[in-house]
Design a protein around this motif. Structure first.
Motif, PDB file in Angstrom:
ATOM      1  N   ALA A  28       1.806  18.245 -20.577  1.00 45.68           N
ATOM      2  CA  ALA A  28       1.655  17.331 -21.705  1.00 45.68           C
ATOM      3  C   ALA A  28       1.941  15.901 -21.284  1.00 45.68           C
ATOM      4  N   ILE A  29       1.368  14.975 -22.034  1.00 39.44           N
ATOM      5  CA  ILE A  29       1.668  13.558 -21.874  1.00 39.44           C
ATOM      6  C   ILE A  29       1.734  12.947 -23.263  1.00 39.44           C
ATOM      7  N   ASP A  30       2.810  12.249 -23.537  1.00 41.33           N
ATOM      8  CA  ASP A  30       3.013  11.598 -24.834  1.00 41.33           C
ATOM      9  C   ASP A  30       2.934  12.629 -25.964  1.00 41.33           C
ATOM     10  N   THR A  31       2.002  12.490 -26.879  1.00 46.34           N
ATOM     11  CA  THR A  31       1.878  13.410 -28.008  1.00 46.34           C
ATOM     12  C   THR A  31       0.799  14.460 -27.784  1.00 46.34           C
ATOM     13  N   GLN A  32       0.295  14.572 -26.545  1.00 41.78           N
ATOM     14  CA  GLN A  32      -0.849  15.446 -26.277  1.00 41.78           C
ATOM     15  C   GLN A  32      -0.480  16.567 -25.306  1.00 41.78           C
ATOM     16  N   GLY A  42      -5.482  17.921 -13.841  1.00 41.89           N
ATOM     17  CA  GLY A  42      -4.792  16.709 -14.253  1.00 41.89           C
ATOM     18  C   GLY A  42      -5.393  16.047 -15.470  1.00 41.89           C
ATOM     19  N   ILE A  43      -4.997  14.778 -15.688  1.00 41.57           N
ATOM     20  CA  ILE A  43      -5.372  14.025 -16.880  1.00 41.57           C
ATOM     21  C   ILE A  43      -5.865  12.643 -16.462  1.00 41.57           C
ATOM     22  N   LYS A  44      -6.966  12.204 -17.057  1.00 41.61           N
ATOM     23  CA  LYS A  44      -7.561  10.908 -16.730  1.00 41.61           C
ATOM     24  C   LYS A  44      -7.591  10.011 -17.966  1.00 41.61           C
ATOM     25  N   MET A  45      -8.024   8.769 -17.763  1.00 39.84           N
ATOM     26  CA  MET A  45      -8.225   7.795 -18.850  1.00 39.84           C
ATOM     27  C   MET A  45      -6.914   7.427 -19.557  1.00 39.84           C
ATOM     28  N   ILE A  46      -5.801   7.436 -18.820  1.00 41.39           N
ATOM     29  CA  ILE A  46      -4.497   7.141 -19.408  1.00 41.39           C
ATOM     30  C   ILE A  46      -4.325   5.628 -19.549  1.00 41.39           C
ATOM     31  N   PRO A  47      -4.020   5.128 -20.747  1.00 40.65           N
ATOM     32  CA  PRO A  47      -3.841   3.684 -20.926  1.00 40.65           C
ATOM     33  C   PRO A  47      -2.698   3.149 -20.066  1.00 40.65           C
ATOM     34  N   PRO A  48      -2.831   1.952 -19.516  1.00 45.52           N
ATOM     35  CA  PRO A  48      -1.728   1.349 -18.753  1.00 45.52           C
ATOM     36  C   PRO A  48      -0.481   1.211 -19.627  1.00 45.52           C
ATOM     37  N   GLY A  49       0.686   1.310 -19.002  1.00 43.75           N
ATOM     38  CA  GLY A  49       1.937   1.173 -19.738  1.00 43.75           C
ATOM     39  C   GLY A  49       2.844   2.365 -19.527  1.00 43.75           C
ATOM     40  N   THR A  50       3.804   2.527 -20.433  1.00 46.06           N
ATOM     41  CA  THR A  50       4.804   3.589 -20.304  1.00 46.06           C
ATOM     42  C   THR A  50       4.337   4.861 -21.002  1.00 46.06           C
ATOM     43  N   HIS A  51       4.664   5.999 -20.388  1.00 44.03           N
ATOM     44  CA  HIS A  51       4.302   7.308 -20.932  1.00 44.03           C
ATOM     45  C   HIS A  51       5.388   8.313 -20.570  1.00 44.03           C
ATOM     46  N   GLY A 117      -8.666  16.500 -17.540  1.00 43.92           N
ATOM     47  CA  GLY A 117      -8.750  16.425 -18.993  1.00 43.92           C
ATOM     48  C   GLY A 117      -8.598  14.989 -19.458  1.00 43.92           C
ATOM     49  N   PRO A 118      -9.378  14.544 -20.445  1.00 46.08           N
ATOM     50  CA  PRO A 118      -9.295  13.155 -20.906  1.00 46.08           C
ATOM     51  C   PRO A 118      -8.100  12.917 -21.827  1.00 46.08           C
ATOM     52  N   TYR A 119      -7.467  11.787 -21.661  1.00 45.86           N
ATOM     53  CA  TYR A 119      -6.425  11.341 -22.587  1.00 45.86           C
ATOM     54  C   TYR A 119      -7.104  11.001 -23.908  1.00 45.86           C
ATOM     55  N   ASN A 120      -6.589  11.548 -25.001  1.00 46.73           N
ATOM     56  CA  ASN A 120      -7.189  11.314 -26.317  1.00 46.73           C
ATOM     57  C   ASN A 120      -6.713   9.980 -26.884  1.00 46.73           C
ATOM     58  N   HIS A 121      -7.574   8.985 -26.844  1.00 45.19           N
ATOM     59  CA  HIS A 121      -7.178   7.637 -27.275  1.00 45.19           C
ATOM     60  C   HIS A 121      -6.985   7.545 -28.782  1.00 45.19           C
ATOM     61  N   SER A 122      -7.518   8.489 -29.543  1.00 46.10           N
ATOM     62  CA  SER A 122      -7.320   8.459 -30.994  1.00 46.10           C
ATOM     63  C   SER A 122      -5.866   8.779 -31.365  1.00 46.10           C
ATOM     64  N   ASP A 123      -5.115   9.404 -30.438  1.00 43.12           N
ATOM     65  CA  ASP A 123      -3.700   9.701 -30.673  1.00 43.12           C
ATOM     66  C   ASP A 123      -2.761   8.655 -30.072  1.00 43.12           C
ATOM     67  N   TYR A 124      -3.334   7.636 -29.460  1.00 44.75           N
ATOM     68  CA  TYR A 124      -2.522   6.657 -28.740  1.00 44.75           C
ATOM     69  C   TYR A 124      -1.644   5.841 -29.679  1.00 44.75           C
ATOM     70  N   GLU A 125      -2.111   5.593 -30.911  1.00 48.43           N
ATOM     71  CA  GLU A 125      -1.325   4.805 -31.853  1.00 48.43           C
ATOM     72  C   GLU A 125      -0.005   5.490 -32.177  1.00 48.43           C
ATOM     73  N   ASP A 126      -0.042   6.821 -32.334  1.00 43.90           N
ATOM     74  CA  ASP A 126       1.200   7.558 -32.580  1.00 43.90           C
ATOM     75  C   ASP A 126       2.195   7.335 -31.453  1.00 43.90           C
ATOM     76  N   TRP A 127       1.712   7.408 -30.219  1.00 47.80           N
ATOM     77  CA  TRP A 127       2.594   7.224 -29.071  1.00 47.80           C
ATOM     78  C   TRP A 127       3.160   5.807 -29.024  1.00 47.80           C
ATOM     79  N   LYS A 128       2.335   4.811 -29.295  1.00 52.08           N
ATOM     80  CA  LYS A 128       2.817   3.425 -29.238  1.00 52.08           C
ATOM     81  C   LYS A 128       3.910   3.184 -30.271  1.00 52.08           C
ATOM     82  N   ARG A 129       3.797   3.810 -31.435  1.00 50.33           N
ATOM     83  CA  ARG A 129       4.841   3.644 -32.455  1.00 50.33           C
ATOM     84  C   ARG A 129       6.156   4.284 -32.018  1.00 50.33           C
TER      85      ARG A 129
END
Length: 391
Positions: A28-32, A42-51, A117-129
């Motif tokens: 898993a990574i973040d909320t996914q 593995g997992i691709k398309m991960i936004p830059p920053g902390t995870h 597997g692609p990082y789901n960017h639609s869930d990224y807002e939850d992680w940023k909060r």
């Protein structure tokens, strides 16, 4: 997402390349969450920053999981992080620099693309909060030696530590279903959290003054901000988020106890929210609102694997109910309250009422009846002899 946008995200996003991971392993990574299949690498398309990356090995039928191992990362655009599964220890380990360079180039040449597997960017807002205050410096400040966080390494830390009945139940809950092979016996220390005193002790003051200091934690907050956080409110909020993520996703009891200490400190301030630290408390209420909003949601897509936040530990006799009841009364009944604090306090109160069915009337049946003998939130008793308050 159109193919051109996806290709751009593959090129600019970071990649986690995990080699030789057994099937049914939870990664898993973040909320996914991902459950490893025969082609997963593995997992691709991960936004830059902390995870936060975490994983758990399973039995061959995928029904039982070992304790989660997690670690924070701070990634740059197009960065590739390579780990390989150690079959004996059942954990991901680093590879040599030569191997990492070779595999990184292969990833950038798209040789592993169909196995990622692609990082789901639609869930990224939850992680940023959940993590907007967790920076690279926060990670370096608090992560354990080696970076790995796991409740399996914390047993000895808390074996002789007094716990409330709620904490004992939580400790038991975190170990349910963890009957697969445990993580390797690598020696490590815990996270480097700030020490938060349960009770304020000070020489040379009266018993009444000592009781007042323990009733309102504002002076303790100011001391800690100056001494341990260099005056930075963001460092405190970053530690609060770090601990919550390590607890919620990494299943760390050590992290839960630190989160509890920080929440208790902030909710225990009766002066600071209205005068010296209005901005801090507005941010704090937003942070804990989003933490519990995510942790308590009932309709998460990833409803398999190890549990996240079970509302059984947030009963009406818990420390959080007690603290929130007093804080809500303080804010909602106050004559002069900052508008943002008032707005977010109301939102937070509604969240707890709707998600947990809590009630916060001051004369409710739960008032003062549920204090555990080890509960530091029971009323503070004045020490009347001079020797006692000079500790």
């Amino acid at each position: 997402m159109d193919s051109q946008t996806a290709l751009e995200l593959v090129k600019t996003g970071a990649t986690l390349l995990f080699l030789d991971v057994p099937q049914h392993t939870l990664v898993a990574i973040d909320t996914q969450m991902f459950f490893v299949g025969p082609a997963f690498k593995g997992i691709k398309m991960i936004p830059p920053g902390t995870h936060f990356v975490y994983y758990s090995s399973s039995t061959r039928d995928g029904k039982e999981f070992s304790p989660i191992i997690g670690f924070f990362i701070d990634v740059s655009p197009s960065e590739v992080i390579v780990r390989k599964w150690d079959q004996q220890e059942e954990r991901l380990v680093k590879v040599s620099e030569e191997e990492e360079g070779r595999y990184s180039q292969a990833v950038k040449n798209m040789e592993f693309d169909q196995h990622l597997g692609p990082y789901n960017h639609s869930d990224y807002e939850d992680w940023k909060r959940l993590s907007n205050f967790v920076t690279k410096s926060i990670i370096e400040r608090h992560e354990p030696i080696g970076g790995e966080i796991s409740v399996d390494c914390e047993n000895d830390m808390f074996r002789n530590t007094p716990k409330t009945s709620m904490e004992e139940a939580l400790d038991k809950q975190l170990k349910i279903g963890n009957s697969a092979t445990s993580v390797g016996t690598n020696q490590r220390k815990g996270c480097y959290y700030t020490s938060i005193p349960r009770v304020v002790k000070r020489k040379g003051i009266t018993a009444q003054e000592l009781t007042s200091l323990n009733h309102d934690k504002t002076q303790l907050l100011e001391t800690l901000l100056a001494k341990d956080y260099g005056g930075s409110e963001e460092l405190l909020l970053g530690e609060l988020q770090f601990a919550f993520i390590a607890f919620l996703m990494g299943q760390s009891l050590e992290a839960f106890l630190q989160w509890k200490s920080l929440v208790s400190l902030l909710f225990g301030c009766t002066e600071a929210p209205f005068h010296t630290r209005t901005r801090l408390f507005t941010k704090f209420i937003k942070v804990i609102y989003y933490q519990l909003k995510y942790g308590l949601q009932k309709d998460r897509k990833d409803d398999t694997g190890p549990p996240l936040l079970d509302d059984s530990w947030l009963s009406t006799d818990s420390f959080l109910h007690y603290l929130c009841k007093d804080f809500f009364s303080l804010v909602l009944d106050g004559s002069v309250v900052d508008g943002d604090i008032l707005k977010w306090t109301r939102k937070f109160k509604e969240l707890l009422e709707n998600s947990l069915g809590w009630e916060f009337q001051q004369n409710s049946a739960v008032d003062g009846l549920y204090f555990d003998e080890n509960d530091e939130f029971a009323p503070v008793v004045e020490m009347l002899d001079d020797e006692a308050h000079a500790v």
